[in-house]
Design a protein around this motif. Sequence first.
Motif, short mmCIF file in Angstrom:
data_model
loop_
_atom_site.label_atom_id
_atom_site.label_comp_id
_atom_site.label_asym_id
_atom_site.label_seq_id
_atom_site.Cartn_x
_atom_site.Cartn_y
_atom_site.Cartn_z
N GLY A 178 0.81 -1.21 0.00
CA GLY A 178 0.00 0.00 0.00
C GLY A 178 0.85 1.27 0.00
N LEU A 179 0.22 2.37 -0.39
CA LEU A 179 0.88 3.68 -0.43
C LEU A 179 0.14 4.64 0.48
N ARG A 180 0.91 5.41 1.22
CA ARG A 180 0.32 6.39 2.14
C ARG A 180 1.14 7.66 2.11
N VAL A 181 0.46 8.79 2.04
CA VAL A 181 1.12 10.10 2.09
C VAL A 181 1.03 10.62 3.52
N PRO A 182 2.15 10.98 4.18
CA PRO A 182 2.08 11.52 5.55
C PRO A 182 1.17 12.74 5.62
#
Length: 704
Positions: A178-182
């Motif tokens: 998965g990808l997550r932006v802070p």
Amino acid sequence: MTLDVEAARSEQAIGLDHLWDRLRHVEQRVRAAVRERRTSDPDPDDPYRGQYLTPQAVERILATPASAWSPGMGLGEPPAPPPGSRIERLTGTFGLLPLDLELLLVAMAPDIDTRFERLYGYLNDDLTLRRPTIGLALELCGLPGAGAGRFRFSAHAPLIAGGLLETTEPERPLLSRGLRVPDRVTAHLLGDDELDSALYGLVRVGRDADGRPPEPTRRIGAAASSAGGLVHLLDKGGNAGRLAVEALVGIGRQPLVLDVAAFAARPADTTVRALAREARLSGSGVVLGPLDGLEPQRPERARLLRELCADLAGVPLIVHGTQAWDPLWAPDSPVVIAVPPLSPRQRAEQWARALSGSQGPSDGSSRQGGHAALGDEFAAAVATYRLDENQVAKAAGVAIRTAAAERRPPSADDLRAAVRAQNGAGLARLARRIEPAVGWDDLVLPEATSRQLRELALRASHRDQVLGQWRMRPGGGRGHGVIALFAGESGTGKTMSAEVVAAELGMELYVVDLSTVVDKYIGETEKNLERIFAEAAQVNGVLLFDEADAIFGKRSQVKDAHDRHANVESAYLLQRMESFDGIAVLTTNLRANLDQAFTRRLDVIAEFPVPDEEQRRALWDRCLGPQIPRGDDLDLEFCARRFELAGGSIRACAVTAAYLAAETGRPLTMAQLVSAVMQEYRKLGRLVLESEFGPWLDQQWHSA
């Protein structure tokens, strides 16, 4: 000023409009992907989709070619970021490619619009996966999972290395992660300038209290803005922390001041990455110091400092402290700039700013007039102290609160007490701390000795001007310390005199216990002494080596290994005393036992002779004090004339006599005082002679 604010608001509005345009472009790609998925799905309305896999679906997956699927083709290229927008600055600061920006926006979409959560769950074929995977992000950008796009997610790629994008579930295959932006990155692009919550309690924004930018320090600022951006301010008693903040403001950078203690206590990886990302997002510079508090000589702390310097490559980083820079602390060598000590006028201005709650220039110019702004009494009270700006601010705050609790203005004594409260506990663990409770009036000494003691206090008060500004002790690694020798028999007032000098300077007295210093193992004594000297240089106190001839003795001819080791100890002490920056007092009963080389390095030598009859009379009167009720037969002239005792012995006799008087509940009598003297004689191993005690001797025998 109003035009600047309006321009900034206009730029922010343009940047937000562009962000919405880019997100609409992402939405078009997602819509196209959903349509394509529904077209190829034999039962797109299955409510249990994503929870099981039918044989027909397996066959369909196997029949799908491994070529690139590009749902975004034909939708047109996304618009270019407008100049000056946050997206444009983000792209340039972190070195992002157009593809990187597209991937970032795809990953950020669910944080701005919740519709993307459900859409991504559908496209992931798993409604619990509400963020895009790496495979889906590449798919939405029209790239194959086996192509070069997957390398934009490596550890050294700009998105990952810069902390703009995080991958989850590392145990999964790359395309399924998965990808997550802070949150801080999303907030920044939406116009929020608040510090990252991960840095709360760790970083503060350095600025003037009145909001005006301080005067720039050009040389430091020029070095910080050059390639690399690493600057080390070698603090020699100046205001290095404030100069670092001024330098960053002068080159248009927001100063992020890092708390050394908090930085050392937190997990290194997350802290360093969050700090580096914040500095780049906000266009800031970083101030770290004092470096001594980080203890970079320890291997784990050296690694922490090296990681920080590596992650902040290209960001202005100003480190300050009293330690010389070690090349192992950073991949690149810093620009080293020495910060000279503040002049007495600058120190007075610093205190005046702290007490008034306002910050002013630190270059010697003052709107308030230096010493006159602080007041002569206050200026004299703080003249001997060596504190950095934070310690001055803390001490001033303590003094103001102490006075406010008693509903009065701050006094010089409040300042002295507040400064003593800033002393760390490091030296107190190695030496016995004494808060002075005596003054000049408590001393009974010859005029010559009193004059030498006052000279010691004078040297300590003006050493910054004489040794620093006037350079009367240049070169050779010599420190700005003041060292005195008190020589005389036991009980003549040497320790008490050191306490009086400390009281005159408004400092505490630290008595070194030689039992904690001397060690039978070779090299350990030097290590113990080094720890004491290093800690003593960090506090505002007077260091007392009682019975100093035990470690400052004469060097001897080398006959065996023990002699060689003893000479090494003496040689080390000679060098260390010369480089010492504090105030030290050595006491000895046998001055002749001290090495001649030590004598040359002494600033003041005070001789403490055995008191004469007149001085003994004053000592008896002083030691008994006004509180003890005295009998009519008390004859202090007789005691002074007959009993040749030193001041310490007279005090011991007075205490013993006071106990005897307290037991009877009546005023102190001559018999009790003579009894106390006889006890002191026995302790000293002296004969009790009739020529000294006269008629009181028979009375003592009869009472016994």
